[in-house]
Design a protein around this motif. Structure first.
Motif, short mmCIF file in Angstrom:
data_model
loop_
_atom_site.label_atom_id
_atom_site.label_comp_id
_atom_site.label_asym_id
_atom_site.label_seq_id
_atom_site.Cartn_x
_atom_site.Cartn_y
_atom_site.Cartn_z
N UNK A 93 11.92 -13.73 15.05
CA UNK A 93 10.72 -13.60 14.22
C UNK A 93 10.06 -12.24 14.42
N UNK A 94 10.04 -11.74 15.67
CA UNK A 94 9.43 -10.43 15.93
C UNK A 94 10.22 -9.32 15.23
N UNK A 95 11.56 -9.42 15.22
CA UNK A 95 12.38 -8.42 14.50
C UNK A 95 12.06 -8.42 13.01
N UNK A 96 11.90 -9.59 12.46
CA UNK A 96 11.59 -9.64 11.03
C UNK A 96 10.21 -9.02 10.74
N UNK A 97 9.25 -9.28 11.64
CA UNK A 97 7.92 -8.70 11.44
C UNK A 97 7.97 -7.19 11.56
N UNK A 98 8.74 -6.67 12.56
CA UNK A 98 8.86 -5.21 12.71
C UNK A 98 9.53 -4.58 11.51
N UNK A 99 10.36 -5.36 10.79
CA UNK A 99 11.00 -4.85 9.58
C UNK A 99 10.10 -4.96 8.36
N UNK A 100 8.90 -5.53 8.51
CA UNK A 100 7.94 -5.60 7.42
C UNK A 100 7.87 -6.95 6.74
N UNK A 101 8.58 -7.96 7.26
CA UNK A 101 8.54 -9.31 6.66
C UNK A 101 7.48 -10.13 7.39
N UNK A 112 -0.24 -18.20 13.37
CA UNK A 112 -1.54 -17.73 12.90
C UNK A 112 -1.59 -16.20 12.85
N UNK A 113 -0.98 -15.54 13.85
CA UNK A 113 -0.97 -14.08 13.87
C UNK A 113 -0.21 -13.52 12.67
N UNK A 114 0.96 -14.10 12.35
CA UNK A 114 1.72 -13.59 11.21
C UNK A 114 0.96 -13.77 9.91
N UNK A 115 0.22 -14.88 9.81
CA UNK A 115 -0.58 -15.07 8.60
C UNK A 115 -1.67 -14.00 8.48
N UNK A 116 -2.32 -13.68 9.61
CA UNK A 116 -3.34 -12.63 9.61
C UNK A 116 -2.72 -11.27 9.28
N UNK A 117 -1.56 -11.00 9.87
CA UNK A 117 -0.90 -9.73 9.58
C UNK A 117 -0.52 -9.62 8.12
N UNK A 118 -0.07 -10.70 7.53
CA UNK A 118 0.31 -10.66 6.11
C UNK A 118 -0.89 -10.32 5.25
N UNK A 119 -2.02 -10.95 5.56
CA UNK A 119 -3.23 -10.65 4.78
C UNK A 119 -3.68 -9.21 5.02
N UNK A 120 -3.62 -8.76 6.27
CA UNK A 120 -4.05 -7.39 6.59
C UNK A 120 -3.13 -6.36 5.92
N UNK A 154 -1.33 -6.71 3.16
CA UNK A 154 -1.59 -6.64 1.71
C UNK A 154 -2.88 -5.91 1.41
N UNK A 155 -3.85 -6.02 2.32
CA UNK A 155 -5.16 -5.41 2.08
C UNK A 155 -5.14 -3.90 2.35
N UNK A 156 -4.30 -3.43 3.27
CA UNK A 156 -4.38 -2.03 3.72
C UNK A 156 -3.24 -1.14 3.22
N UNK A 157 -2.26 -1.70 2.54
CA UNK A 157 -1.15 -0.87 2.07
C UNK A 157 -1.65 0.23 1.15
N UNK A 158 -2.50 -0.14 0.18
CA UNK A 158 -3.01 0.86 -0.76
C UNK A 158 -3.84 1.92 -0.05
N UNK A 159 -4.64 1.50 0.95
CA UNK A 159 -5.46 2.46 1.67
C UNK A 159 -4.58 3.43 2.47
N UNK A 160 -3.52 2.89 3.10
CA UNK A 160 -2.63 3.75 3.88
C UNK A 160 -1.93 4.76 2.99
N UNK A 161 -1.49 4.29 1.81
CA UNK A 161 -0.82 5.21 0.88
C UNK A 161 -1.78 6.31 0.44
N UNK A 162 -3.04 5.95 0.18
CA UNK A 162 -4.03 6.95 -0.23
C UNK A 162 -4.28 7.97 0.88
#
Length: 621
Positions: free
Chosen positions: A217-225, A247-255, A257-265
């Motif tokens: 599961x940690x490998x998948x998360x490090x790959x962006x899943x 619970x952590x993966x759910x929080x990371x998924x929400x975070x 989705x919320x910050x991808x656009x900001x990081x790109x900017x």
């Protein structure tokens, strides 16, 4: 059951099997040690007693032979001494009987030895009665004493053989017991190891299976899943961890989705800022491999459309010392202290050559680990050109000032010589002040000309191989009179063992003279000035040390700049001497610096290269 109890059960089984093997091994060792102790205590004591009886009997027989040869007293003494030893060891042999039939043999020894003693008693009584005629002859010895001696010795050897055979038999028996003990211990240990191995495999698999799921599961998360969910059906700590992990993966998924656009900017903003910087920027990792470069850096280093991120420092930068500074920055965490002259490099840019001032800055994280280095290339071509024009202007102005200053100086000198008797005292003081100021201006113009020639490359240096001792002797000879007048001690270290240096003798002596002159100016009467040198790598470090007033800290970083004077009230100084020293040393490929504690003195040090093989050469700087 929690994870702790599971681990304790696993260790308990392993330790129980280990304890079984250890207990069995201790029991066998105790049995063997007990039997061995019995062998040593019984049989070895009997054999030792026999050996000593045989030895004592032999010495008694030697005593009889001494009597036969005429040395009666010594023979009797030797016999009596060993008779006591024989009886003592015979008694010990009686006490350590351990073999069947051994008591009969001991009895035979005792009977035969009694016969041996009685024969000797008769012989010794006859000697006491008539010491002139000895009753002992070689014939008597062979017929009466020797047979009894041989009988006693043979009986002793029989007793020894009996104990040795019994001891060997017991040892063989113990050897068989030891083999059985070894094999039984090996079999039990093997069975215990096999049981522990299979139990450990089963137990480890039960423990590691949830951890493998965590790793996947940690490998998948490090790959962006970030949609990973774990299903660990246990009621121990791993089950609780699985719930928290989900619970952590759910929080990371929400975070995410919320910050991808900001990081790109932010990334686009950073790229725009780098593109707008006119100075060249090159980013290296800890292996000195290029990881980023801005458009100005591509233009300066003539990279073009090539991919510089597959290149290393030496491939993208043809200047060797820059890559060395990058390496030191990675190793030390900050750019090493180097002079501004060494930070200037020249690179071809199109059809022209441009000058750049480089600086290396380490990229670090919060844990102070270095992740890379940013190299800044600042274009200073215009500044260098302005510096060159300024130097040429100063040189031209100084050259033009020499003629009028010479005329003014000659006129003032003539007035002082011929008109001084006609002038009042006040006008005479003004004339003398004018004379001093003109003299100071001539010195300044001369120093400015020398400095301008060095900076613009119009002064010749004739390099030759010269001993450091020769340079010191020249400097000491120049100041011999001044040192004596001021009662200052000028000492020179022994530098005969140092190699030759490659330098212009006159210019380096000028540097030494300027440093010694400065030291004389600030050393009190009775002070000390020391000239020393040592080899460091391929350079000789030459030092001028004094115990004068020292240099204030605020001046130590600026003292080699033009027109900088520590004592602004001092008359006749231009503040150009140390600046000229710096340029001369730099022309020799060296550096100069100062170390000073105010009130304790100063140490000026400069470097010159060690001479290499070749002819002397002349160069223009």
């Amino acid at each position: 059951m929690n994870l702790k109890k599971k681990i304790l059960i696993g260790y308990g089984v392993a330790f129980s099997l280990m304890g079984l093997v250890v207990t069995l091994a201790i029991f066998h060792l105790w049995s063997l040690a007990k039997t061995t102790d019995e062998i040593l205590r019984d049989y070895y004591q009997s054999i030792l007693a026999v050996e000593n009886m045989v030895d004592a009997l032999g010495r008694q027989d030697s005593g009889i032979l001494l009597m036969l040869m005429g040395d009666v007293d010594k023979g009797i003494a030797q016999y009596s001494e060993n008779e006591t030893l024989f009886l003592e060891w015979l008694g010990r042999s009686k006490d350590s009987i351990a073999v069947q039939g051994e008591s009969e043999v001991v009895h035979d020894i005792e009977v035969n030895y009694s016969e041996y003693r009685s024969i000797f008693s008769e012989l010794s009584n006859g000697i006491r009665i008539n010491r002139d005629v000895l009753p002992l002859t070689l014939k008597t010895y062979k017929e009466s004493i020797l047979p009894v001696y041989s009988k006693v010795k043979a009986t002793c050897l029989e007793l020894r053989t009996m104990n040795e055979e019994t001891m060997y038999s017991v040892s063989e028996n113990e050897r068989e017991i030891a083999k059985w003990a070894i094999w039984s211990t090996v079999i039990v240990a093997s069975l215990a190891s096999i049981i522990a191995f299979f139990f450990s495999l089963f137990f480890a698999e039960r423990l590691v299976l949830p951890l493998r799921r965590f790793v996947e599961a940690a490998k998948k998360i490090s790959a962006g899943e970030f949609s990973v969910q774990l299903s660990v059906e246990t009621r121990d700590e791993l089950g609780e961890l699985a719930g928290e992990f989900n619970q952590m993966t759910a929080q990371l998924r929400r975070y995410h989705l919320m910050n991808v656009d900001r990081i790109v900017a932010e990334r686009n903003k950073a790229d725009a800022i780098l593109a707008s910087i006119e100075d060249g920027l090159v980013v290296f990792d800890t292996q000195r491999k290029v990881t980023g470069i801005n458009p100005a850096g591509r233009r300066i280093l003539n990279v073009g459309s090539a991919d510089p991120e597959s290149m290393y420092c030496e491939q993208i930068l043809p200047v060797r010392n820059v890559c060395e500074i990058v390496t030191q920055t990675i190793q030390e965490g900050s750019q090493p202290e180097i002079s501004d002259d060494r930070r200037i490099i020249t690179l071809p840019c199109g059809n022209e050559t441009r000058h750049f001032l480089f600086s290396a800055t380490a990229i670090g994280r919060r844990d102070h680990n270095i992740t890379g280095v940013v190299l800044l290339l600042k274009d200073i071509t215009q500044l260098r050109e302005l510096e060159r024009l300024k130097s040429e202007f100063v040189m031209a102005a100084s050259h033009e000032l020499r003629t009028p200053l010479t005329s003014i100086s000659m006129s003032i000198d003539l007035l002082l010589e011929h008109a001084s008797q006609f002038l009042p005292e006040k006008e005479m003081d003004l004339l003398q002040a004018a004379h001093d100021e003109v003299h100071r201006m001539k010195i300044m113009v001369h120093d400015l000309l020398d400095l301008s020639k060095i900076e613009t490359g119009r002064i010749e240096l004739e390099f030759e191989y010269v001993p450091v001792a020769t340079l010191f002797e020249h400097a000491r000879g120049i100041f011999k009179g001044q040192v004596s007048m001021k009662e200052v001690s000028l000492t020179v270290d022994n530098v005969e063992n140092l190699p030759l240096v490659q330098a212009d003798t006159n210019k380096i002596v000028w540097v030494l003279s300027n440093l010694v002159s400065n030291a004389l100016r600030y050393v009190e009467e009775g002070g000390h000035i020391r000239l020393s040198a040592e080899r460091v790598s391929n350079h000789i470090h030459i030092s001028v040390q004094d115990d004068g007033t020292g240099i204030p800290p605020e001046y130590q970083t600026r003292i080699f700049q033009k027109f900088v004077r520590v004592n602004t009230q001092e008359i006749g100084r231009t503040g150009l001497g140390l600046a000229i020293c710096k340029e001369i040393v730099r022309a020799h490929g060296g550096t100069i610096w100062v170390e000073s504690d105010q009130g304790k003195g100063s140490v000026f040090t400069f470097t010159v290269p060690v001479a290499e093989r070749g002819e002397r050469r002349r160069t223009t700087i």
